[in-house]
Design a protein around this motif. Structure first.
Motif, mmCIF file in Angstrom:
data_model
loop_
_atom_site.group_PDB
_atom_site.id
_atom_site.type_symbol
_atom_site.label_atom_id
_atom_site.label_comp_id
_atom_site.label_asym_id
_atom_site.label_seq_id
_atom_site.Cartn_x
_atom_site.Cartn_y
_atom_site.Cartn_z
ATOM 1 N N ARG A 1 0.849 -1.206 0.000
ATOM 2 C CA ARG A 1 0.000 0.000 0.000
ATOM 3 C C ARG A 1 0.875 1.242 0.000
ATOM 4 N NH1 ARG A 1 -3.051 -2.343 4.190
ATOM 5 N NH2 ARG A 1 -4.715 -3.524 3.212
ATOM 6 N N ARG A 2 1.902 1.204 0.841
ATOM 7 C CA ARG A 2 2.806 2.342 0.922
ATOM 8 C C ARG A 2 3.441 2.620 -0.445
ATOM 9 N NH1 ARG A 2 8.181 3.199 4.798
ATOM 10 N NH2 ARG A 2 8.278 5.434 4.367
ATOM 11 N N LEU A 3 3.886 1.576 -1.095
ATOM 12 C CA LEU A 3 4.512 1.739 -2.414
ATOM 13 C C LEU A 3 3.527 2.259 -3.443
ATOM 14 C CD1 LEU A 3 6.689 -1.399 -3.193
ATOM 15 C CD2 LEU A 3 7.466 0.966 -2.990
ATOM 16 N N MET A 4 2.301 1.716 -3.364
ATOM 17 C CA MET A 4 1.303 2.054 -4.382
ATOM 18 C C MET A 4 0.830 3.495 -4.266
ATOM 19 S SD MET A 4 -0.637 -1.588 -4.334
ATOM 20 C CE MET A 4 -2.036 -1.283 -5.393
ATOM 21 N N GLU A 5 1.063 4.089 -3.090
ATOM 22 C CA GLU A 5 0.649 5.485 -2.920
ATOM 23 C C GLU A 5 1.632 6.450 -3.583
ATOM 24 O OE1 GLU A 5 0.112 5.655 1.285
ATOM 25 O OE2 GLU A 5 -1.785 4.548 1.118
ATOM 26 N N LEU A 6 2.833 5.934 -3.899
ATOM 27 C CA LEU A 6 3.836 6.799 -4.528
ATOM 28 C C LEU A 6 3.769 6.668 -6.045
ATOM 29 C CD1 LEU A 6 6.771 5.934 -2.141
ATOM 30 C CD2 LEU A 6 5.732 8.188 -2.379
ATOM 31 N N PRO A 7 3.982 7.772 -6.755
ATOM 32 C CA PRO A 7 3.967 7.695 -8.221
ATOM 33 C C PRO A 7 5.294 7.107 -8.694
ATOM 34 C CG PRO A 7 4.418 9.931 -7.504
ATOM 35 C CD PRO A 7 4.326 9.108 -6.258
ATOM 36 N N SER A 8 5.383 5.781 -8.795
ATOM 37 C CA SER A 8 6.693 5.179 -9.060
ATOM 38 C C SER A 8 7.148 5.407 -10.498
ATOM 39 C CB SER A 8 6.663 3.691 -8.758
ATOM 40 O OG SER A 8 6.129 2.993 -9.836
ATOM 41 N N THR A 9 8.456 5.626 -10.652
ATOM 42 C CA THR A 9 9.027 5.767 -11.994
ATOM 43 C C THR A 9 9.956 4.579 -12.231
ATOM 44 O OG1 THR A 9 10.414 7.346 -10.828
ATOM 45 C CG2 THR A 9 9.005 8.224 -12.560
ATOM 46 N N PRO A 10 9.909 4.013 -13.436
ATOM 47 C CA PRO A 10 10.763 2.842 -13.691
ATOM 48 C C PRO A 10 12.239 3.194 -13.519
ATOM 49 C CG PRO A 10 9.288 3.310 -15.541
ATOM 50 C CD PRO A 10 9.158 4.442 -14.598
ATOM 51 N N PRO A 11 13.045 2.265 -12.972
ATOM 52 C CA PRO A 11 14.460 2.575 -12.730
ATOM 53 C C PRO A 11 15.229 2.755 -14.036
ATOM 54 C CG PRO A 11 13.996 0.274 -12.282
ATOM 55 C CD PRO A 11 12.687 0.915 -12.597
ATOM 56 N N ILE A 12 16.246 3.625 -14.000
ATOM 57 C CA ILE A 12 17.089 3.846 -15.187
ATOM 58 C C ILE A 12 18.432 3.168 -14.907
ATOM 59 C CG2 ILE A 12 17.760 5.639 -16.868
ATOM 60 C CD1 ILE A 12 16.390 7.592 -14.658
ATOM 61 N N GLY A 13 18.972 2.527 -15.917
ATOM 62 C CA GLY A 13 20.302 1.923 -15.774
ATOM 63 C C GLY A 13 20.276 0.598 -15.044
ATOM 64 N N GLN A 14 21.435 0.003 -14.912
ATOM 65 C CA GLN A 14 21.585 -1.339 -14.355
ATOM 66 C C GLN A 14 21.657 -1.343 -12.835
ATOM 67 O OE1 GLN A 14 21.602 -4.287 -15.895
ATOM 68 N NE2 GLN A 14 21.144 -3.249 -17.800
ATOM 69 N N GLN A 15 22.254 -0.287 -12.279
ATOM 70 C CA GLN A 15 22.552 -0.279 -10.840
ATOM 71 C C GLN A 15 21.268 -0.194 -10.037
ATOM 72 O OE1 GLN A 15 25.494 -1.197 -10.119
ATOM 73 N NE2 GLN A 15 24.849 -1.249 -7.992
ATOM 74 N N MET A 16 20.686 -1.339 -9.782
ATOM 75 C CA MET A 16 19.368 -1.331 -9.168
ATOM 76 C C MET A 16 19.456 -1.611 -7.671
ATOM 77 S SD MET A 16 16.168 -3.406 -10.617
ATOM 78 C CE MET A 16 16.706 -4.912 -9.868
ATOM 79 N N ARG A 17 18.683 -0.854 -6.916
ATOM 80 C CA ARG A 17 18.554 -1.168 -5.496
ATOM 81 C C ARG A 17 17.943 -2.568 -5.420
ATOM 82 N NH1 ARG A 17 17.722 2.719 -1.624
ATOM 83 N NH2 ARG A 17 17.261 4.205 -3.249
ATOM 84 N N GLY A 18 18.495 -3.414 -4.589
ATOM 85 C CA GLY A 18 17.890 -4.739 -4.481
ATOM 86 C C GLY A 18 18.637 -5.813 -5.229
ATOM 87 N N SER A 19 19.694 -5.430 -5.968
ATOM 88 C CA SER A 19 20.395 -6.474 -6.729
ATOM 89 C C SER A 19 21.064 -7.474 -5.782
ATOM 90 C CB SER A 19 21.397 -5.880 -7.713
ATOM 91 O OG SER A 19 22.268 -5.028 -7.024
#
Ligand code: AMP
Ligand code: ZN
Length: 478
Positions: free
Chosen positions: A338-356
């Motif tokens: 729910r917390r995530l869905m309340e934010l207007p998420s933008t797709p990540p750019i580039g390879q360096q992803m949080r969570g890798s």
């Protein structure tokens, strides 16, 4: 591609998976006997197969998966000797045909898989539609001296197959010593098992064969259908621990005896789901099904979570307290989503992803003989870190990166997407949700007229209803 290590119940060792064709895995799952509703113990078995298949896909394999439907009597060795056939007994009790019972139960089974978000197998072949293949195998076994005919049918000769017992650890002497006195005298060895039965004119489902009208034994169906759809030397064959003997032992003897080729590379067996320390079984009145779970107010996804939280080779004790705890953990997921869905998420750019790093650990756990409890611990750690990251920077980019990782995790976990859909419909009025539920009931009861009326009522309220592979989906009309 990540190559997993899997415990092989044949060699009793952890082995690196070596598929026949690089990058491709062929899996055969022993499926349900469709004479009675499958219970949650059975569901543990299909969930295990689902986690396996999804993990292999996550590692980069192309998977082909077959799950059979046993709609011709499920004759265990004891029952062959006692002349009982569960499907026919149930048909007589309900005054229906075995075909009707099988069709009803197959529908319920497939619907249960859908409720648990289990990916459909590529095919669900029915035993009743593969009699020809079973006769061909039986003929090959007779020709090669692995089978013999008696007045009551055709039997497999276990003494003709030296490797008999390799999977279960049984020796022919042990089986002979433990055999019941009621064993039919025309069998040469007590462990010999029926390939084709001809001695029961009362049996409802019968087919012509070179040995007279009759019906197949249980084990031959899986040999015939796995050969038909996956060929020989298949990569993985799964089942519950009770399938190991006699079912899988007999499948090996039949398949290898008939083709002269290896049957299966890796055998995988899940331990049972228990209730008060005993195996949940259809015959013992412990009929806990997904409906019982719903009636008690839990979601089928909580059961999926519960099974994911234990390793498939550990016995798992079912209890309502455990379901309660699982539902509580789903609430942690719901809260976070729910917390995530309340934010207007933008797709990540580039390879360096949080969570890798989380994804690496998640894959590592699954690659160690499908260690789902350890993989789950990684998920909870990631959620904790993500909450902290959102506290520090509650923006669309952070949310977008987290979502991209969750999506990958969910390709195996199979829970987040469903919860998100559930959250979206929370904002839909209760009256509309009730109409959708009634329509789903009408549709399942094949009352299509009523279902259409209810759909019209939903649309009148300003909502649309779409039937998707994961069930009906409500949305506001745009
Ligand atoms: P059945 O319909 O009895 O042929 O069972 C279908 C599948 O469920 C088989 O692969 C069984 O090994 C498995 N199974 C049966 N009971 C349990 C249980 N209590 N826990 C886990 N798996 C089970
Ligand atoms: Zn089977």
């Amino acid at each position: 591609m990540k190559v997993p290590i899997l415990y092989n119940s044949l060699t009793k060792k952890n082995e690196e998976l070596q598929t026949k064709e690089p990058g491709k895995v062929r899996i055969y799952n022993c499926g349900p006997t469709v004479y009675k509703r499958q219970h949650v113990g059975n569901m543990r078995r299909y969930l295990f197969a689902d986690f396996l298949r999804r993990s292999l896909e996550f590692f980069g394999y192309e998977v082909r998966e077959i799950t059979n439907i046993t709609d011709v009597g499920h004759l265990t060795q004891d029952e062959i000797d006692a002349g009982e056939d569960k499907l026919e007994v149930e048909a007589k009790r309900q005054k229906k045909t075995p075909q009707d019972i099988a069709a009803e139960q197959t529908d319920l089974f497939l619907h249960d898989l859908q409720s648990l978000n289990i990916q459909p197998a590529h095919k669900y072949p029915k035993a009743s539609e593969h009699i020809k293949q079973m006769l061909t195998l039986t003929e090959a076994l007779l020709k090669k001296g692995h089978a013999y005919q008696t007045a009551s049918g055709v039997y497999f000769d276990v003494t003709s197959f030296p490797a008999y017992g390799a999977l279960s650890g049984n020796t022919l002497n042990n089986i002979a010593a433990g055999a019941r006195v009621t064993v039919r005298s025309e069998k040469k060895h007590p462990a010999d098992f029926a390939l084709w039965k001809t001695d029961d004119p009362e049996h409802i489902q019968q087919w012509d064969s070179p040995w007279g009208r009759g019906y197949p034994g249980w084990h031959i169906e899986c040999s015939a259908m796995s050969l038909e759809y996956l060929g020989s030397d298949i990569d993985i064959h799964t089942g519950g621990e009770d399938n190991r003997f006699p079912h899988h032992e007999n499948e090996i003897a039949q398949s290898e005896g008939a083709t002269g080729e290896p049957f299966v590379r890796v055998w995988m067996h899940n331990r049972h789901l228990l209730f008060s320390g005993k195996k949940l079984a259809k015959r013992e009145g412990l009929q806990i099904t997904l409906d019982t779970i719903r009636e008690r107010g839990y979601s089928p996804l909580a059961f999926r979570f519960f099974v994911f939280s234990s390793h498939y080779r550990s016995p798992l004790e079912f209890s309502w307290e455990a379901m309660n705890a699982a539902e509580g953990k789903l609430n942690t997921f719901r809260h976070f989503l729910r917390r995530l869905m309340e934010l207007p998420s933008t797709p990540p750019i580039g390879q360096q992803m949080r969570g890798s790093e989380a994804l690496r650990k998640f894959a590592e756990a699954l690659s160690q003989d499908l260690n789902t409890p350890r993989a789950l611990a990684v998920v909870f750690d990631f959620i904790k870190q993500s909450n902290a990251a959102l506290d520090a920077s509650p923006d669309g980019e952070t949310a977008g990166e987290i979502e991209a990782t969750l999506k990958k995790i969910d390709s195996v976990l199979g829970i987040f997407e469903q919860l998100k859909e559930e959250i979206k419909t929370e904002t839909i009025p209760l009256a509309v949700r009730n109409l959708a539920r009634q329509r789903e009931e009408a549709r399942r009861a094949k009352n299509f007229e009523k279902a259409d009326e209810l759909r019209a009522a939903i649309e009148k309220e300003g909502y649309t209803l779409e039937d998707t592979s994961s069930g009906p989906r409500l949305a506001k009309q745009s």
